[in-house]
Design a protein around this motif. Structure first.
Motif, mmCIF file in Angstrom:
data_model
loop_
_atom_site.group_PDB
_atom_site.id
_atom_site.type_symbol
_atom_site.label_atom_id
_atom_site.label_comp_id
_atom_site.label_asym_id
_atom_site.label_seq_id
_atom_site.Cartn_x
_atom_site.Cartn_y
_atom_site.Cartn_z
ATOM 1 N N CYS A 407 -46.434 96.366 -4.104
ATOM 2 C CA CYS A 407 -46.782 95.136 -4.972
ATOM 3 C C CYS A 407 -48.177 95.142 -5.669
ATOM 4 C CB CYS A 407 -46.303 93.934 -3.978
ATOM 5 S SG CYS A 407 -44.550 93.767 -3.927
ATOM 6 N N ASN A 408 -48.903 95.818 -4.939
ATOM 7 C CA ASN A 408 -50.062 96.082 -5.762
ATOM 8 C C ASN A 408 -50.315 97.204 -6.857
ATOM 9 O OD1 ASN A 408 -51.135 94.782 -2.618
ATOM 10 N ND2 ASN A 408 -52.149 93.878 -4.509
ATOM 11 N N LEU A 409 -49.066 97.769 -7.018
ATOM 12 C CA LEU A 409 -49.192 98.808 -8.074
ATOM 13 C C LEU A 409 -48.446 98.557 -9.163
ATOM 14 C CD1 LEU A 409 -48.483 102.018 -5.769
ATOM 15 C CD2 LEU A 409 -50.584 101.177 -6.653
ATOM 16 N N VAL A 410 -49.009 98.999 -10.393
ATOM 17 C CA VAL A 410 -47.924 98.563 -11.810
ATOM 18 C C VAL A 410 -47.778 99.910 -12.249
ATOM 19 C CG1 VAL A 410 -48.475 97.822 -14.120
ATOM 20 C CG2 VAL A 410 -49.486 96.464 -12.195
ATOM 21 N N LEU A 411 -46.553 100.018 -12.770
ATOM 22 C CA LEU A 411 -45.916 101.439 -13.168
ATOM 23 C C LEU A 411 -45.908 101.183 -15.022
ATOM 24 C CD1 LEU A 411 -42.983 102.261 -10.973
ATOM 25 C CD2 LEU A 411 -45.610 102.603 -10.638
ATOM 26 N N SER A 412 -46.216 102.459 -15.568
ATOM 27 C CA SER A 412 -46.333 102.476 -16.904
ATOM 28 C C SER A 412 -44.983 102.495 -17.412
ATOM 29 C CB SER A 412 -46.926 103.575 -17.494
ATOM 30 O OG SER A 412 -46.395 104.813 -16.974
ATOM 31 N N SER A 417 -47.026 107.063 -14.917
ATOM 32 C CA SER A 417 -48.627 106.531 -14.305
ATOM 33 C C SER A 417 -48.468 105.521 -13.522
ATOM 34 C CB SER A 417 -49.613 106.350 -15.578
ATOM 35 O OG SER A 417 -49.334 105.456 -16.279
ATOM 36 N N VAL A 418 -49.453 105.180 -12.533
ATOM 37 C CA VAL A 418 -49.366 104.315 -11.626
ATOM 38 C C VAL A 418 -51.062 103.635 -11.484
ATOM 39 C CG1 VAL A 418 -49.692 105.661 -9.738
ATOM 40 C CG2 VAL A 418 -49.162 103.420 -9.344
ATOM 41 N N THR A 419 -51.024 102.280 -11.917
ATOM 42 C CA THR A 419 -52.513 101.794 -11.601
ATOM 43 C C THR A 419 -52.486 100.483 -10.577
ATOM 44 O OG1 THR A 419 -52.434 102.103 -14.042
ATOM 45 C CG2 THR A 419 -54.042 100.306 -13.002
ATOM 46 N N TRP A 420 -53.619 100.677 -9.790
ATOM 47 C CA TRP A 420 -53.760 99.760 -8.708
ATOM 48 C C TRP A 420 -54.223 98.312 -9.060
ATOM 49 C CZ3 TRP A 420 -58.014 96.950 -6.962
ATOM 50 C CH2 TRP A 420 -57.803 96.268 -5.476
ATOM 51 N N THR A 421 -53.848 97.395 -8.814
ATOM 52 C CA THR A 421 -54.425 95.992 -9.182
ATOM 53 C C THR A 421 -54.354 94.972 -7.935
ATOM 54 O OG1 THR A 421 -53.615 93.881 -10.707
ATOM 55 C CG2 THR A 421 -51.823 95.134 -9.404
ATOM 56 N N ASP A 558 -57.493 102.204 -5.930
ATOM 57 C CA ASP A 558 -58.637 101.287 -6.543
ATOM 58 C C ASP A 558 -58.460 101.622 -8.267
ATOM 59 O OD1 ASP A 558 -59.490 104.175 -6.636
ATOM 60 O OD2 ASP A 558 -61.586 104.094 -6.414
ATOM 61 N N LYS A 559 -57.994 102.753 -8.665
ATOM 62 C CA LYS A 559 -57.802 102.996 -10.028
ATOM 63 C C LYS A 559 -56.338 103.454 -10.575
ATOM 64 C CE LYS A 559 -61.907 102.314 -11.285
ATOM 65 N NZ LYS A 559 -63.033 103.362 -11.963
ATOM 66 N N SER A 560 -56.101 104.632 -11.210
ATOM 67 C CA SER A 560 -54.816 105.107 -11.277
ATOM 68 C C SER A 560 -54.659 106.471 -11.134
ATOM 69 C CB SER A 560 -54.601 104.594 -12.731
ATOM 70 O OG SER A 560 -55.645 105.401 -13.655
ATOM 71 N N LEU A 561 -53.315 106.784 -11.192
ATOM 72 C CA LEU A 561 -52.704 108.424 -11.144
ATOM 73 C C LEU A 561 -51.756 108.558 -12.197
ATOM 74 C CD1 LEU A 561 -52.234 108.762 -7.326
ATOM 75 C CD2 LEU A 561 -54.199 109.610 -8.506
#
Length: 569
Positions: A407-412, A417-421, A558-561
């Motif tokens: 739930c702390n990840l946002v997918l494009s 790509s995946v970004t932490w929030t 902390d960031k994204s992949l």
């Protein structure tokens, strides 16, 4: 003039001393300021304001103004009474005991005390005379060539010259100025230079203030840094103390269990040995009896002997402490060491770019400094994989699986790509979703063949790898590399490690790499990682035997992949 008579003229009639801060009354009589104030303070009655000399009365207290002329004369007089403070040049006009001179006239070629100097200061006839300080070298005011007074200024040579220099000397065709004009010109230049110096001084003052502010900032930063580090160290020290206490308690408990078993087994052995001794003794006695008694009693002894065989004894190996259990417990308790390391490093170096630059200047780890060596077989295998890593076949088109995303990840939108929030997303509940760790799997899995995919990394806390579908979705074992069901390459606050089943290998530092290639050969049981720059640099190869389909997995804290194809820039 007699110096004694002059001193009388400069003496206050109240204190009978040379004036101190002289003031003059409307009647033109002068006194020391403190003296006249003191006289009036002691006088009683309505007409207390009167002159001590002429006794003129004043209806109101007169305004006491400093006598500037008298003040200057007194100052000069005091200078003459202090030979050490002025040169030993005396007035040429005094008769008996000359006063020390205060000025020398270059026109009259004579020196004057403050009394005899008055005509030069008041009469217009002397206004063109040049006065200098007494005792100064007169030659500095004269032309070296003609020995005449310097009266003009040559702009061409920037020199003061005499009148003969302007007529017959080498300066006659030069641009000449009077000393007054030259003074004005030089004064402008000097003022411009002073203004420039003042500007420089303002700049330097600002820089000094900046340095002072920087000093304050540095001191504040030091205090904040120490405070934050002390807090973090204290928290982790408390955790380590708790881990130590728990571990020691487990060891004590396990030790008590093992010792209890030993004591129990020892008691059983003693009972068996005592029974055997008793049977032996009874057997010896029975042999001496008659045949009938021997036969009847021997059956009982044999039965009791058989009972001793039914006593269960633990083997020595069963009596040992369960050290693997303790090891697993310790590993589980210390599993968060990388989080501790990351917390500390984030406090000290919050800028990851600067931190990576620092790490790049640090020598890489080798086998002698703690890196777990790769076997020759694996190295040989990795060499072959390295040759194949750039081939086009086996490239996998991957997409992220939303139902597995923490739930702390946002997918494009393209699921690449995946970004932490920090803000938790309102994803629907799903049994395959990771609950505790910021991880996500791909929708695709592999159970055969060779496959390759590239990942663009960002931040300083990420993991890339593969997992079995049966991996836990919560708890310690759900993290990449923490169980036998997952393999990962970890980048944690500048440190690179390879992890599987909670065992890790420290790898050499990366020179600011942000693209990683993953090669999977399912049948060969290899999972290899490469750094992608202008060429491929082998980082690590896992050698295993896969027993389930594997899913590409990603951890971003902390960031994204981002998933890339090999053709992406």
């Amino acid at each position: 003039m007699d110096p004694g008579a002059l001193e009388d003229e400069l003496t206050c009639s109240v204190c009978l001393r040379v004036y101190q801060d002289p003031v003059t009354l409307p009647c033109q009589h002068s006194f020391c300021l403190n003296c006249i104030e003191g006289v009036w303070a002691q006088t009683a009655g309505p007409r207390k304001f009167e002159c001590p000399d002429c006794h003129r009365k004043f209806k109101h207290k007169p305004t006491l103004e400093r006598n500037a002329t008298l003040y200057n004369i007194v100052a000069k007089y005091k200078q003459t009474q202090s030979p050490a403070d002025s040169p030993n040049v005396y007035c040429d006009n005094c008769d008996d005991k000359p006063f020390q001179a205060v000025k020398t006239c270059l026109t009259c070629l004579a020196s004057f005390c403050f009394l005899h100097l008055k005509p030069h200061l008041r009469n217009k006839a002397y206004q063109d005379h040049t006065l200098i300080e007494p005792g100064l070298d007169v030659t500095v005011t004269q032309c070296n060539d003609h020995k005449k007074i310097l009266e003009f200024y040559c702009e061409d040579d920037a020199l003061c010259v005499c009148v003969y220099c302007t007529i017959v000397g080498k300066h006659k065709s030069h641009t000449l100025l009077s000393l007054d004009q030259a003074q004005a010109t030089v004064k402008e230049e000097l003022e411009a230079e002073i203004e420039r110096l003042q500007t420089d001084q303002e700049i330097y003052s600002r820089k000094q203030r900046d340095l002072e502010n920087s000093e304050i900032d540095i001191k504040t930063q030091i205090n904040d840094l120490k405070e934050n580090l002390l807090k973090s160290f204290s928290e982790w020290r408390k955790k380590l103390e708790e881990d130590e206490e728990s571990t020691m308690s487990l060891i004590d408990e396990e030790g008590r269990r093992a010792l209890s078993q030993i004591r129990s087994c020892s008691e059983a052995l003693k009972k068996r040995m005592e029974l055997i001794t008793l049977i032996n003794k009874e057997t010896q006695n029975l042999v001496q009896r008659d045949h009938l008694s021997f036969i009847q009693n021997s059956r009982q002894l044999i039965s009791r002997s058989n009972e001793t065989q039914r006593i269960t004894l633990l083997t020595i190996s069963e009596l040992a402490m369960n050290l693997p259990s303790i090891s697993q417990f310790i590993q589980k308790r210390l599993n968060g060491w990388e989080k501790y390391q990351s917390d500390i490093l984030r406090i000290v170096v919050p800028d990851s770019t600067k931190y990576r630059e620092t790490l790049n200047a640090t020598p890489s780890l080798d086998n002698s400094s703690g890196t777990v060596p790769i076997s020759e077989n694996v190295l040989h295998l990795a060499t072959g994989i390295n040759r194949r890593a750039g081939l086009s076949q086996g490239k996998s088109s991957l997409s992220l699986d939303p139902k597995t995303a923490n739930c702390n990840l946002v997918l494009s939108d393209d699921l690449r790509s995946v970004t932490w929030t920090q803000t938790e997303q309102s994803y629907p509940h799903h049994p395959e979703r990771f609950k505790d760790c910021p991880q996500v799997l791909c929708s695709q899995s592999f159970s055969s063949g060779s496959h390759s995919w590239d990942v663009q990394t960002d931040g300083e806390y990420w993991r890339i790898g593969i997992v079995y579908e049966s991996i836990d979705r919560e708890g310690e074992m759900s993290y990449l590399g923490n169980s036998h069901k997952s393999w990962s390459l970890d980048f944690i606050a500048g440190y690179l490690t390879a992890r599987h089943n909670s065992q890790f290998t420290v790898l050499p530092l990366l020179p600011s790499a942000n693209r990683i290639r993953v090669n999977l050969d399912y049948e060969a049981g290899t999972l290899s990682f490469f750094q992608v720059t202008d060429s491929l640099k082998h980082l690590y190869t896992f050698q295993s035997t896969f027993t389930e389909p594997v899913f590409p997995a990603f951890y971003s804290w902390d960031k994204s992949l981002k998933l890339l194809t090999h053709s992406d820039d």
